[in-house]
Every structure is written in C-alpha cells, then in structure tokens.
Write a protein that holds these residues in place. Structure first.
Motif, short mmCIF file in Angstrom:
data_model
loop_
_atom_site.label_atom_id
_atom_site.label_comp_id
_atom_site.label_asym_id
_atom_site.label_seq_id
_atom_site.Cartn_x
_atom_site.Cartn_y
_atom_site.Cartn_z
N GLY A 1 -18.75 25.91 15.21
CA GLY A 1 -17.39 25.79 14.85
C GLY A 1 -16.91 24.49 14.56
O GLY A 1 -17.61 23.61 14.06
N GLU A 2 -15.75 24.17 14.87
CA GLU A 2 -14.94 22.79 14.27
C GLU A 2 -15.41 21.72 14.82
O GLU A 2 -15.36 20.46 14.27
CB GLU A 2 -13.49 23.01 14.48
CG GLU A 2 -13.00 22.86 15.91
CD GLU A 2 -11.56 22.45 15.93
OE1 GLU A 2 -11.04 22.43 15.02
OE2 GLU A 2 -11.10 22.64 17.11
N PHE A 3 -16.11 21.83 15.99
CA PHE A 3 -16.89 20.32 16.49
C PHE A 3 -18.15 20.06 15.60
O PHE A 3 -18.66 19.13 15.93
CB PHE A 3 -17.28 20.61 17.98
CG PHE A 3 -15.94 21.16 18.90
CD1 PHE A 3 -14.84 20.10 18.95
CD2 PHE A 3 -15.63 22.27 19.24
CE1 PHE A 3 -13.83 20.43 19.49
CE2 PHE A 3 -14.78 22.63 19.85
CZ PHE A 3 -13.58 21.84 20.09
N PHE A 4 -18.46 20.90 14.84
CA PHE A 4 -19.76 20.73 14.01
C PHE A 4 -19.31 20.67 12.90
O PHE A 4 -19.48 21.52 11.80
CB PHE A 4 -20.71 21.66 14.28
CG PHE A 4 -21.17 21.89 15.74
CD1 PHE A 4 -20.60 22.40 16.66
CD2 PHE A 4 -22.35 21.13 15.86
CE1 PHE A 4 -20.82 22.48 17.89
CE2 PHE A 4 -22.90 21.16 17.48
CZ PHE A 4 -21.93 21.90 18.33
N GLN A 5 -18.67 19.47 12.10
CA GLN A 5 -18.13 19.29 10.70
C GLN A 5 -19.02 19.93 9.67
O GLN A 5 -18.33 20.33 8.73
CB GLN A 5 -17.71 18.02 10.76
CG GLN A 5 -16.45 17.73 11.35
CD GLN A 5 -15.25 18.67 11.52
OE1 GLN A 5 -14.89 18.82 10.15
NE2 GLN A 5 -14.65 19.16 12.37
N ALA B 1 -17.29 28.23 3.16
CA ALA B 1 -17.14 27.09 2.74
C ALA B 1 -16.02 26.64 2.23
O ALA B 1 -15.43 27.52 1.27
CB ALA B 1 -18.24 26.67 1.83
N GLY B 2 -15.30 25.38 2.48
CA GLY B 2 -14.15 25.10 2.03
C GLY B 2 -12.75 25.59 2.67
O GLY B 2 -11.70 24.89 2.61
N ASP B 3 -13.19 26.39 3.71
CA ASP B 3 -11.90 27.11 4.27
C ASP B 3 -11.68 26.19 5.76
O ASP B 3 -12.58 25.58 6.04
CB ASP B 3 -12.20 28.46 4.75
CG ASP B 3 -11.88 29.37 3.69
OD1 ASP B 3 -11.35 29.12 2.72
OD2 ASP B 3 -12.40 30.45 3.77
N PRO B 4 -10.51 26.03 5.99
CA PRO B 4 -10.33 25.01 7.44
C PRO B 4 -11.10 25.75 8.73
O PRO B 4 -10.74 27.22 8.51
CB PRO B 4 -8.83 25.04 7.49
CG PRO B 4 -8.28 26.22 6.58
CD PRO B 4 -9.11 26.34 5.56
N VAL B 5 -11.71 25.23 9.34
CA VAL B 5 -12.19 25.88 10.39
C VAL B 5 -11.54 25.40 11.86
O VAL B 5 -11.41 24.39 12.08
CB VAL B 5 -13.75 25.26 10.70
CG1 VAL B 5 -14.42 25.99 11.96
CG2 VAL B 5 -14.61 25.68 9.54
N THR B 6 -10.91 26.58 12.31
CA THR B 6 -9.87 26.25 13.43
C THR B 6 -10.50 26.94 14.62
O THR B 6 -9.33 26.93 15.53
CB THR B 6 -8.48 26.94 12.88
OG1 THR B 6 -8.58 28.32 12.73
CG2 THR B 6 -7.83 26.18 11.70
#
Length: 228
Positions: free
Chosen positions: A84-88, A45-50
C-alpha cells in the motif's frame, strides 16, 4: 461490514496480530474484504495509491514493464504480506494477482490513524518491511546463480519458506505461486529448462509434485545442496 478477524487464516502472522482484541476489532470496523481474480491489478503504476491491504490468501506480484514490453517481476507478496501507500515504490509498479486472492483493504487515512493510535502496529509494519526487503533481495540474488538447477532449487526453497507458518521451518508442502512461464521469466531460463530441472529434482528424490502446481519437499537437505 467489518472484517471477520476470528476466522482469518493469517490472523497470527499479519502485522495486525500485535494488536489487542479490542484494538483489532476497531481496525476491522474500518476495513473491508476485496477479492481479486488471477491477473487482476490491485495497484497500477502511475495511479495514486490511496489504500493499503493485507493479503489473506493467494499471491501477488510486483512488476515493472520494460520499454520492449517485457515484464520484470521485482517482488512477490505472500499471505500475511502488506502492500500500500506506506511502501512508496509500489506507486511506480504494478501489483497484480498471481492467483485468485483475498485481501483486507484499508483506506490510507484510516491506517495512518491506526498507526498513530497503536505504536505496536507501526513497529510490526516496520519489521514486515524489513522482512519483505530481505525476501526480495534473496529472490533477486537467485538470478545470479550459475546453474539452472541451482536457480530452480533456490526458488523452491524461497517459496517453501514463504508458505510456512513458522519463521524457523519451511513448509513441507505448498503450491507454486508462479506459472512455469513466470518462473522461467523470473529466473532467466526457458520454460523447457524449468520443467526439466523440476523433473530432475523429483527424479533425484528432493521433491515430489502434486497436481499442476503442488510441491512437497521430500528431502530438504538435498534440495538445499542443489541450490548451492
């Protein structure tokens, strides 16, 4: 090293199953395999998901941490599931391995390019999002059931559905992805109550236990009746 799609156990269920062989091979060349040990964090949580990933084996949990330090399980990810990042929402929650797990991982830009190149993949990911949302709602609804027996029976049914290769029939045998402690926390019960209810369902002939976490559905109709 590109991914070994030919031997992938979820190749016919994952979102990438809609791709033609040459399209899947192209996607595999930009991905890599990642192994997580039980308790290891995929996204914090809180980390950028790349990046994003398809779960090949094992199980993941999506959790939030309450102010008092207690953990709340929001969703479970089973093999062929996509995160992943497509699931904000995952950017605000932890995604942690419930057991030793293997994933196909892709960098965000590479997956974005694949989605733009292969419309069928975009549609498959949208369908999977809808399925995962429905599954999460079903799991959360279990907590509203009045009796402990109904809660435990209902969660076993959901696990059997998630373990199945068919959308029409639950798996007759599967391993519990959650420990008794995690089950108790998720269902709002004590560990002792969860254990008693599983024992009662086995005694009544609805299920049979195998090893530490193995469950076999002996009488699915009886289990379903117990979940009401």
């Amino acid at each position: 090293m590109s991914l070994a799609c030919a031997s992938c156990p979820v190749r016919d269920r994952a979102a990438c199953s809609v791709l033609a062989p040459e399209e899947r091979a192209a996607l595999a060349r930009v991905g890599h395999t990642r192994h997580l040990a039980r308790g290891q964090t995929l996204f914090a949580a809180g980390d950028p998901v790349t990046s994003c990933a398809t779960l090949v084996s094992g199980a993941l949990k999506v959790t939030s941490l309450e102010r008092d330090g207690s953990e709340h399980i929001l969703a479970l990810v089973h093999p062929s599931g996509f995160v992943g990042e497509f699931f904000q929402p995952f950017a605000a929650h932890d995604v942690v391995a419930l057991s030793d797990s293997r994933l196909c991982v892709f960098a965000g830009p590479d997956m974005e390019a694949a989605i733009a190149r292969y419309p069928a993949l975009a549609q498959a990911l949208l369908r999977r999002t809808q399925e995962d949302l429905h599954a999460s709602r079903a799991l959360l609804a279990i907590g509203s059931k009045v009796s402990a027996r109904a809660r435990v029976a209902a969660i076993l049914i959901e696990f059997s559905r998630a373990a199945s290769d068919s959308p029409c029939h639950p798996a007759r045998a599967f391993d519990l992805p959650l420990s008794r402690g995690d089950l108790a926390s998720f269902l709002g019960l004590t560990i002792e109550t969860v254990s008693r209810q599983i024992t009662a369902l086995e005694r009544d002939g609805a299920i049979q236990r195998s090893g530490k976490r193995g469950i076999e559905l002996v009488d699915p109709a009886l289990l379903s009746a117990s979940a009401q």
